[in-house]
Design an enzyme around this catalytic site. Structure first.
Site, short mmCIF file in Angstrom:
data_model
loop_
_atom_site.label_atom_id
_atom_site.label_comp_id
_atom_site.label_asym_id
_atom_site.label_seq_id
_atom_site.Cartn_x
_atom_site.Cartn_y
_atom_site.Cartn_z
N LYS A 1 0.85 -1.21 0.00
CA LYS A 1 0.00 0.00 0.00
C LYS A 1 0.87 1.25 0.00
O LYS A 1 0.69 2.15 -0.82
CB LYS A 1 -0.89 0.00 1.25
CG LYS A 1 -1.55 1.34 1.52
CD LYS A 1 -2.40 1.34 2.77
CE LYS A 1 -1.69 1.64 4.07
NZ LYS A 1 -1.36 3.06 4.33
N ASN A 2 1.84 1.29 0.94
CA ASN A 2 2.63 2.51 1.07
C ASN A 2 3.64 2.67 -0.06
O ASN A 2 4.19 3.76 -0.26
CB ASN A 2 3.33 2.54 2.44
CG ASN A 2 2.31 2.72 3.56
OD1 ASN A 2 1.16 3.08 3.30
ND2 ASN A 2 2.73 2.45 4.79
N CYS B 1 -4.20 12.62 12.94
CA CYS B 1 -4.93 11.38 12.76
C CYS B 1 -5.11 10.75 14.14
O CYS B 1 -4.71 11.34 15.14
CB CYS B 1 -4.21 10.44 11.80
SG CYS B 1 -2.73 9.77 12.50
N ASP C 1 4.63 0.61 11.84
CA ASP C 1 3.39 0.03 11.31
C ASP C 1 3.19 -1.43 11.73
O ASP C 1 2.16 -2.03 11.41
CB ASP C 1 3.35 0.16 9.78
CG ASP C 1 3.24 1.61 9.34
OD1 ASP C 1 2.84 2.44 10.17
OD2 ASP C 1 3.56 1.91 8.17
N1 EPU Z 1 7.08 14.35 10.65
C1 EPU Z 1 7.36 15.68 10.95
N2 EPU Z 1 7.25 16.59 9.95
C2 EPU Z 1 6.91 16.27 8.69
C3 EPU Z 1 6.65 14.92 8.38
C4 EPU Z 1 6.74 13.98 9.39
O1 EPU Z 1 7.67 16.02 12.09
O2 EPU Z 1 6.86 17.15 7.83
C5 EPU Z 1 7.18 13.35 11.72
C6 EPU Z 1 5.89 12.57 11.92
O3 EPU Z 1 5.02 13.22 12.81
C7 EPU Z 1 6.40 11.26 12.47
C8 EPU Z 1 7.71 11.07 11.70
O4 EPU Z 1 8.09 12.36 11.27
O5 EPU Z 1 6.70 11.39 13.83
C9 EPU Z 1 7.62 10.14 10.51
O6 EPU Z 1 6.54 10.49 9.68
P1 EPU Z 1 6.54 10.23 8.12
O7 EPU Z 1 6.49 11.53 7.42
O8 EPU Z 1 7.66 9.32 7.75
O9 EPU Z 1 5.13 9.51 7.91
P2 EPU Z 1 4.29 9.50 6.57
O10 EPU Z 1 5.22 9.59 5.43
O11 EPU Z 1 3.20 10.49 6.68
C10 EPU Z 1 4.37 6.93 6.14
C11 EPU Z 1 3.37 5.81 6.07
C12 EPU Z 1 2.82 5.52 7.45
C13 EPU Z 1 4.01 5.14 8.36
C14 EPU Z 1 5.04 6.28 8.36
C15 EPU Z 1 6.28 5.97 9.17
C16 EPU Z 1 2.43 6.05 3.86
C17 EPU Z 1 1.23 6.32 3.04
N3 EPU Z 1 2.28 6.17 5.18
O12 EPU Z 1 3.65 8.07 6.63
O13 EPU Z 1 1.99 4.37 7.31
O14 EPU Z 1 3.56 4.91 9.65
O15 EPU Z 1 5.44 6.57 7.00
O16 EPU Z 1 6.91 4.83 8.69
O17 EPU Z 1 3.46 5.70 3.36
C18 EPU Z 1 0.24 2.90 7.85
O18 EPU Z 1 0.45 2.33 6.77
O19 EPU Z 1 -0.51 2.42 8.75
C19 EPU Z 1 0.89 4.20 8.10
C20 EPU Z 1 0.45 5.04 9.02
#
Ligand code: EPU
Length: 445
Positions: free
Chosen positions: A22-23, A116, A307
């Site tokens: 998915k991701n 979220c 995850d």
């Molecule tokens: N963060 C910041 N600033 C930002 C972006 C992120 O502080 O601009 C922080 C977040 O709050 C978190 C950390 O950095 O503490 C990591 O967040 P990340 O940006 O990596 O998360 P994401 O890219 O929004 C993806 C997955 C998530 C998974 C996370 C971490 C997708 C669609 N989603 O989210 O997947 O938990 O990476 O590995 O790829 C899931 O599939 O259940 C899911 C939540």
């Protein structure tokens, strides 16, 4: 209302094919709007998150045709830059359209994703990286209005308080691919899903070096051609089955699982007593006896994935001894703990970011409610281990990220089914009102 009825107890045995990630699929699908020709994406999982992104893309002028797990995309209208507010709110990952829209169309209007159920989900790093490339932003009425006349390569440090950002890296990378000159992204996320996105871009004519590392060097190109790409296997779905086997016991072959993407998980699960056998086309998982308690910390890749943290807590809740799980990515991602406790678990959150799990011998079935995707997976597998009947509510979360979970677990010998309650009116449309109905009517009038 739909719910799942799970009768626990049977060990899991057999073989299951791991779906596409998915991701991995989401940012790749978003990036197809940057292609000047048709794209074919294979091994795309059939999930509601993918459906939502398809719908958003179609509103953005991208034709997306599905044939089983293959999607064929073709941009037919380059004009739209505004995403539908309600659709975007439904899918937090739709933020990954920001980079592709800016790079290809120079504009993007996209709903601010907000938090979220497991906490704040900021996008400051996405915006910082895109700003370095020359984009400007304004937020009004919950919408991000982004503009970029000409993106220019830059040196970008993308680390934040919590480490690297997966979708932030995807956004900045997407924009850098079509920017003029060279971009260096330091502290890029090195998750396998980002590596797959790099492979996808390079197959379209992009010039990116450093795939799978924390340093991506992107030499901008003028345009990207269409391509044919197969999405990587879902390491989180594979890990969820690993946790299920660890929790319930049994012997399952995960066809298509890539053990190299699961090294941290295999390492910890082995310490807990799960056995693994790597084969050329997948991974065999065996759990012969009650597991032992372990300590682990969820970290960015190659660390233990957040995850899989809720599913692993469910597994450890029946292990012998006291486990400690620390969350370093989403420090509030523990709300499945109280639901697991309804099944007889003994899990405490003594301080923010840490769960203490005292293993119990047996779970007993109960009604439980999932509030997010991985919590739903944790509760499902806990139900498979519980004595008696578990009723799982919140299935819309499960459908966001797991393809055919009932069919897959049934094939492994589990006993579960989905049921939908008929609306009360449909059950007895003309039944005469009873005395208690009349009282209820009066009270609610
Ligand atoms: N963060 C910041 N600033 C930002 C972006 C992120 O502080 O601009 C922080 C977040 O709050 C978190 C950390 O950095 O503490 C990591 O967040 P990340 O940006 O990596 O998360 P994401 O890219 O929004 C993806 C997955 C998530 C998974 C996370 C971490 C997708 C669609 N989603 O989210 O997947 O938990 O990476 O590995 O790829 C899931 O599939 O259940 C899911 C939540």
């Amino acid at each position: 209302m739909e719910r799942m009825i799970i009768e626990g107890g049977a060990p899991l045995r057999g073989e299951v094919a791991v779906a596409g990630s998915k991701n991995g699929a989401l940012p790749i699908l978003a990036a197809t709007l940057m292609a000047d020709g048709p794209c074919t994406l294979r091994n795309v999982p059939n999930l509601t998150d993918i459906d939502s992104l398809r719908e958003i893309l179609m509103n953005l002028g991208v034709q997306v045709l599905a044939a089983g797990n293959t999607l064929h995309t073709q941009v037919v209208n380059e004009e739209p830059t505004e995403t539908d507010h309600d659709l975007v709110r439904r899918l937090r990952a739709s933020i990954c359209l920001l980079g592709p829209l800016l790079a290809k169309r120079g504009h993007a209007e996209i709903a601010f994703p907000g938090g979220c159920s497991f906490g704040d989900r900021p996008i400051d790093l996405h915006l910082k990286g895109l700003q370095k490339l020359g984009a400007t932003f304004k937020v009004t009425n919950g919408m991000i209005h982004a503009k970029a006349r000409k993106l220019k390569g830059a040196q970008i440090y993308l680390g934040g308080r919590w480490g690297s950002t997966v979708l932030g890296t995807a956004n900045v990378l997407s924009a850098a691919v079509l920017a003029e000159g060279t971009t260096v992204i330091e502290h890029a996320a090195c998750e396998p899903e980002v590596e797959d996105l790099v492979g996808f871009f390079n197959s379209m004519g992009a010039k990116i070096e450093g795939a799978g590392s924390h340093r991506l060097v992107v030499h901008g190109v003028e345009k990207l051609h269409g391509t044919d790409h197969t999405v990587l296997a879902d390491r989180i779905e594979a890990g969820t089955f690993m946790a299920a086997v660890g929790l319930v016991g049994g012997d399952v072959f995960l066809q298509g699982a890539n053990p190299r993407h699961l090294d941290a998980v295999i390492d910890i699960y082995q310490e807990a007593g799960v056995q693994f056998e790597e084969q050329t086309d997948g991974l065999r998982v065996i759990a012969p006896h009650r597991l032992k308690a372990v300590e682990l910390t969820a970290l960015p890749y190659p660390g233990f994935p957040t995850d899989l943290q809720p599913q692993t807590i469910a597994m450890l809740a029946r292990a012998q001894g006291c486990s400690i799980v620390t969350e370093r990515i989403y420090i509030d991602r523990f709300h499945s703990a109280s639901e697991l406790n309804r099944l007889g678990g003994r899990i405490r959150i003594p301080t923010q970011g840490t769960a203490v799990i005292e293993g119990v011998r047996q779970f007993s079935g109960a009604p439980v409610v999932a509030k997010d995707l991985r919590a739903a997976a944790a509760l499902l597998i806990a139900g498979l281990a519980a004595k008696g009947k578990t009723e799982l509510h919140g299935l819309e979360h499960l459908d966001r990220g797991y393809e055919k979970p009932v069919e897959k677990f049934l094939a492994l010998g589990a006993n579960l089914r989905r049921i939908t309650d008929e609306p009360a009116a449909a059950l007895a449309p003309s039944a005469p009102l009873t005395q208690s109905d009349k009282v209820i009517k009066k009270l609610t009038a």
